[in-house]
Scaffold this active site. Structure first.
Site, PDB file in Angstrom:
ATOM      1  N   ASP A  51       6.622   6.656   0.979  1.00  0.00           N
ATOM      2  CA  ASP A  51       6.648   6.120  -0.377  1.00  0.00           C
ATOM      3  C   ASP A  51       6.486   4.599  -0.388  1.00  0.00           C
ATOM      4  O   ASP A  51       7.119   3.894   0.398  1.00  0.00           O
ATOM      5  CB  ASP A  51       8.006   6.484  -0.999  1.00  0.00           C
ATOM      6  CG  ASP A  51       8.152   5.959  -2.417  1.00  0.00           C
ATOM      7  OD1 ASP A  51       7.336   6.359  -3.264  1.00  0.00           O
ATOM      8  OD2 ASP A  51       9.057   5.138  -2.654  1.00  0.00           O
ATOM      9  N   GLU A  57       1.493   6.646   0.713  1.00  0.00           N
ATOM     10  CA  GLU A  57       1.361   6.425  -0.718  1.00  0.00           C
ATOM     11  C   GLU A  57       1.098   4.936  -0.892  1.00  0.00           C
ATOM     12  O   GLU A  57       2.011   4.119  -0.887  1.00  0.00           O
ATOM     13  CB  GLU A  57       2.632   6.823  -1.479  1.00  0.00           C
ATOM     14  CG  GLU A  57       2.400   6.834  -2.981  1.00  0.00           C
ATOM     15  CD  GLU A  57       3.284   5.881  -3.787  1.00  0.00           C
ATOM     16  OE1 GLU A  57       3.059   5.758  -4.999  1.00  0.00           O
ATOM     17  OE2 GLU A  57       4.186   5.249  -3.218  1.00  0.00           O
ATOM     18  N   ARG A  72       5.675  12.063   3.040  1.00  0.00           N
ATOM     19  CA  ARG A  72       4.988  11.170   2.107  1.00  0.00           C
ATOM     20  C   ARG A  72       5.707   9.829   2.187  1.00  0.00           C
ATOM     21  O   ARG A  72       6.865   9.698   1.803  1.00  0.00           O
ATOM     22  CB  ARG A  72       5.054  11.710   0.682  1.00  0.00           C
ATOM     23  CG  ARG A  72       4.486  10.745  -0.370  1.00  0.00           C
ATOM     24  CD  ARG A  72       4.765  11.275  -1.753  1.00  0.00           C
ATOM     25  NE  ARG A  72       4.277  10.435  -2.836  1.00  0.00           N
ATOM     26  CZ  ARG A  72       4.924   9.375  -3.341  1.00  0.00           C
ATOM     27  NH1 ARG A  72       6.070   8.969  -2.819  1.00  0.00           N
ATOM     28  NH2 ARG A  72       4.427   8.708  -4.358  1.00  0.00           N
ATOM     29  N   HIS A 127       2.763  12.486 -10.070  1.00  0.00           N
ATOM     30  CA  HIS A 127       3.952  12.363 -10.915  1.00  0.00           C
ATOM     31  C   HIS A 127       4.051  10.967 -11.529  1.00  0.00           C
ATOM     32  O   HIS A 127       4.879  10.729 -12.396  1.00  0.00           O
ATOM     33  CB  HIS A 127       5.200  12.647 -10.089  1.00  0.00           C
ATOM     34  CG  HIS A 127       5.494  11.538  -9.135  1.00  0.00           C
ATOM     35  ND1 HIS A 127       4.690  11.257  -8.057  1.00  0.00           N
ATOM     36  CD2 HIS A 127       6.464  10.595  -9.134  1.00  0.00           C
ATOM     37  CE1 HIS A 127       5.173  10.204  -7.430  1.00  0.00           C
ATOM     38  NE2 HIS A 127       6.242   9.782  -8.054  1.00  0.00           N
ATOM     39  N   ASP A 128       3.225  10.032 -11.032  1.00  0.00           N
ATOM     40  CA  ASP A 128       3.290   8.663 -11.546  1.00  0.00           C
ATOM     41  C   ASP A 128       2.281   8.447 -12.663  1.00  0.00           C
ATOM     42  O   ASP A 128       1.402   9.278 -12.898  1.00  0.00           O
ATOM     43  CB  ASP A 128       3.022   7.665 -10.404  1.00  0.00           C
ATOM     44  CG  ASP A 128       4.280   7.390  -9.594  1.00  0.00           C
ATOM     45  OD1 ASP A 128       5.372   7.394 -10.194  1.00  0.00           O
ATOM     46  OD2 ASP A 128       4.167   7.181  -8.377  1.00  0.00           O
ATOM     47  N   ASP A 158      15.343   6.891 -10.766  1.00  0.00           N
ATOM     48  CA  ASP A 158      13.893   6.762 -10.599  1.00  0.00           C
ATOM     49  C   ASP A 158      13.277   8.066 -10.074  1.00  0.00           C
ATOM     50  O   ASP A 158      12.499   8.055  -9.123  1.00  0.00           O
ATOM     51  CB  ASP A 158      13.582   5.573  -9.656  1.00  0.00           C
ATOM     52  CG  ASP A 158      12.084   5.260  -9.588  1.00  0.00           C
ATOM     53  OD1 ASP A 158      11.368   5.553 -10.568  1.00  0.00           O
ATOM     54  OD2 ASP A 158      11.648   4.727  -8.553  1.00  0.00           O
ATOM     55  N   GLN A 188      17.539  -0.191  -6.862  1.00  0.00           N
ATOM     56  CA  GLN A 188      16.805   0.121  -5.623  1.00  0.00           C
ATOM     57  C   GLN A 188      16.670  -1.164  -4.820  1.00  0.00           C
ATOM     58  O   GLN A 188      15.901  -2.058  -5.187  1.00  0.00           O
ATOM     59  CB  GLN A 188      15.414   0.685  -5.958  1.00  0.00           C
ATOM     60  CG  GLN A 188      15.458   2.097  -6.526  1.00  0.00           C
ATOM     61  CD  GLN A 188      14.163   2.489  -7.212  1.00  0.00           C
ATOM     62  OE1 GLN A 188      13.655   1.751  -8.070  1.00  0.00           O
ATOM     63  NE2 GLN A 188      13.624   3.641  -6.877  1.00  0.00           N
ATOM     64  N   ARG A 210       7.024   8.542 -17.798  1.00  0.00           N
ATOM     65  CA  ARG A 210       6.355   9.348 -16.769  1.00  0.00           C
ATOM     66  C   ARG A 210       6.871  10.785 -16.791  1.00  0.00           C
ATOM     67  O   ARG A 210       6.206  11.692 -16.302  1.00  0.00           O
ATOM     68  CB  ARG A 210       6.575   8.740 -15.380  1.00  0.00           C
ATOM     69  CG  ARG A 210       5.817   7.433 -15.162  1.00  0.00           C
ATOM     70  CD  ARG A 210       6.112   6.836 -13.807  1.00  0.00           C
ATOM     71  NE  ARG A 210       7.513   6.448 -13.669  1.00  0.00           N
ATOM     72  CZ  ARG A 210       8.035   5.947 -12.552  1.00  0.00           C
ATOM     73  NH1 ARG A 210       7.283   5.780 -11.483  1.00  0.00           N
ATOM     74  NH2 ARG A 210       9.312   5.607 -12.488  1.00  0.00           N
TER      75      ARG A 210
END
Ligand code: GLC
Length: 654
Positions: free
Chosen positions: A294, A336, A292, A405-406, A147, A262, A530
């Site tokens: 996440d 985020e 950051r 980046h998403d 990921d 995950q 992505r």
């Protein structure tokens, strides 16, 4: 305050003198006094949230002491250089709000292959005025699919393909010597299934009991799945994955919000919070200044909800923030939280009663509204939706961005769409059609991501240049369309560089890099589009950045100018609000900022590909506004400013 919380305070007071004696012993008089003072300042922000989350089941004074002792150990191990940074930041609390702040976001490998090569590219970053570098996930991921690095198997090691932890420390030091801060991700919600904690949990190691969540049959997972929307509906529907080895080998459904590899951490277990605290502090001591955080909205699970933004999630972030500040006060948290606008502002601590939580948060709503405005060629929805957002606490700031980046998820609420007389679902579908290039006059070359056949939802992938029409016009050899594409890209950045907060430049946008399709050749990436907007740095294109006759030179030059001008406009610092304005033409997004120490700033952006007219009379009460930077020569006739198609102006009081 509840009776229970009062009892916790009393219990704490009994422990405090012994703890403070240990603090002075461990850190000495000077550092120890500073730590003790910080502890007093943040104590309520530790005890109360910990009590709110764990009060029913845990001795809170004891938990709080364990947490503070972890912070104390980290403070003791903090390198001298970073202690000096702590001193500076404690004096200059607003450092991250200053208009000089400008971020750059890149994957190490795609930017410069290895961490060891990064210092030689700092000059490139300096040309863009960067003061903040976000290196995308770089901690040791699981082998195979990971990921994009968000499946971490060791928070204390760097991905061996990028280098070592020592290299990362060198990067942090090199950046600091140029007054730049290092930002990295902390993947809080989950670890890779290969992580030592997950393996310990599987084999029944008591140190990791209850670190993850599993159920023996589908009863409870089905109940949760009924209300939790899937994140990756096409390849990972639902929030659970069957794992044969779980639950002592009898097998179980393990909580996996994202991909099956995950595994969500179980924050209902306070040991998980303490374990994560240890990892964050360890990284802070390597020189990371901005974390950051996440996927924060997912931390706490509650049956019958969408599983996002639960009160306990906020309490957990408050406690973590207090504890990290205690040991490493130079550090800030960036949330985020890609959620609806009303759910977003609380991550900056804006609750009924203010509580420090994260210091920065992605302004997802601004990003979405900008793209929506370009597609509809109208800024009224943006003005309405941004205008109704709650103000953010003065000590915090937005992080503004055009592209990350998403994928882009269309966080246009039904309520906001309805205020325009639109149906929310249809508008979101229009945006998907538009940006995937399926809509009649679309200039965009994006692709749909995670189409959900059940709901009809989808999101969008594609680089800024591809979504702005640059890729399409180059392919078609259409010079006029290319001109418009460049103006669109510059327009977007002109807004995010002046909306207030820290603007982020996503690697490659400064050179208008187009979609990258090389990911299709890598089986570990091919299924995730992505990667099309996570291009490899094109250093040959970068070589043309000083030639204004080239595409790269034009775009790079604009980004330099935006940054350089921004640096000196005090009204653009964080900590004050942005007010949306109506300037008499719906094609124009207009906003005002004012800092207590500055005059007024007004930004104007024409999102349409036809001219707009700004009635300057509407700005009359705002002071002596002078042009600061604009896309075109200033043209005012009879108190009306002509704003050409996709043009912008920044105006400010001297
Ligand atoms: C965040 C990241 C995204 C990742 C997810 C799971 O949303 O931005 O790329 O897939 O978290 O870690």
């Amino acid at each position: 305050m509840s009776e229970r919380t009062r009892r916790v305070w009393t219990a704490w007071q009994e422990r405090q003198p012994r703890l403070i004696a240990d603090v002075l012993d461990a850190l000495g008089r000077s550092e120890g006094t500073a730590f003790g003072t910080r502890l007093n300042v943040c104590l309520a922000d530790l005890i109360e949230p910990l009590d709110a989350v764990y009060g029913g089941s845990t001795d809170i004074a004891d938990l709080c002491e364990r947490a503070v002792r972890i912070a104390l150990a980290a403070a003791g191990a903090r390198p001298e250089e970073l202690r000096l940074l702590d001193r500076r930041r404690e004096v200059d609390r607003d450092w991250f709000q200053r208009p000089r702040m400008r971020g750059y976001v890149c994957y190490t490998e795609r930017f410069c292959e290895k961490l060891a090569n990064l210092p030689e590219h700092i000059d490139y970053l300096a040309e863009l005025g960067v003061t903040y570098l976000h290196l995308m996930p770089l901690l040791q991921p699981r082998p195979g699919e990971n990921d994009g690095g968000y499946a971490v198997m060791d928070y204390r090691a760097v991905d061996s393909r990028l280098g070592t932890m020592h290299d990362l420390e060198e990067v942090a030091t090199a950046l600091r010597s140029r007054d730049m801060s290092l930002c990295i991700d902390v993947v809080l919600n989950h670890t890779a299934r290969e992580h030592r904690w997950a393996q310990g949990w599987l084999t029944g190691d008591p140190a990791y009991a209850d670190f993850y969540i599993a159920f023996p049959d589908r009863t409870i997972p089905d109940a949760f799945d009924a209300t939790i929307p899937p994140v990756f509906p096409d390849r990972a529907p639902g929030s659970f994955t069957w794992v044969d080895a779980a639950l002592g080998g009898t097998g179980g459904w393990v909580w996996t919000t994202f991909w099956p590899y995950q595994w969500d951490l179980n924050y209902a277990n306070p040991d998980v919070l303490l374990a994560m605290l240890g990892e964050i502090l360890w990284l802070a001591n390597r020189g990371v200044e901005i974390f950051r955080m996440d996927a924060v909205p997912f931390l706490w699970k509650r049956l019958g909800t969408n599983g996002l933004n639960q009160p306990e999630t906020h309490s957990l972030m408050q406690a973590l923030n207090g504890l990290v500040r205690l040991a490493a006060p130079a550090t800030v948290f960036k949330a985020e939280a890609i959620v609806a606008p009303e759910d977003l502002v609380p991550y900056l601590g804006a609750h009924d009663r203010y509580r420090p939580e994260c210091d920065l948060a992605y302004h997802n709503q601004l990003m979405v509204m900008l793209w929506s405005s370009l597609a509809t060629k109208d800024a009224e929805l943006a003005r309405h939706a941004l205008g109704r957002m709650d103000p953010i606490p003065p000590g915090t700031s937005w992080v503004t961005y055009v592209r990350g980046h998403d994928d882009i998820g269309w966080a246009v609420t039904d309520t906001d769409a309805a205020s325009m007389g639109w149906n929310g679902f249809s508008h979101r579908r229009f945006l998907n059609d538009f940006y995937s290039g399926r809509y009649g006059d679309s200039f965009a070359r994006g692709a749909l991501f995670q189409q959900n056949p059940l709901t009809g939802d989808a999101r969008i992938s594609g680089t800024t240049a591809a979504l702005c029409g640059i890729e399409d016009s180059l392919d078609r050899g259409d010079a006029a369309a290319l001109e418009q594409g460049v103006r669109r890209l510059v327009l977007l950045y002109s807004v995010i560089y002046a909306f207030g907060g820290v603007p982020l430049l996503y690697m490659g946008d400064e050179l208008a890099l187009r979609n990258d399709r090389t990911y299709l050749d890598d089986p570990a990436l091919a299924a995730d589009n992505r990667w099309m907007h996570r291009p490899w740095m094109d250093w040959a294109a970068a070589g043309r950045r000083h030639d204004p006759e080239t595409l790269e030179g034009r775009v790079f030059g604009w980004l330099q100018r935006l940054g350089a001008v921004r640096r000196d406009v005090l009204a653009l610092r964080g900590g004050t609000d942005t007010v949306l304005l109506d300037v008499g033409d719906n094609k124009v997004l207009a906003w005002r900022r004012r800092h207590p120490r500055s005059g007024t700033f007004v930004g104007l952006a024409n999102v349409a590909d036809t001219d707009a007219v700004v009635d300057l009379g509407r700005l009359a009460g705002l002071g002596d506004l002078q042009p600061v930077l604009g896309s075109d020569p200033m043209e005012v006739t009879d108190g009306r400013l002509r704003l050409p198609a996709l043009g912008f102006w920044w105006l400010a009081e001297p």
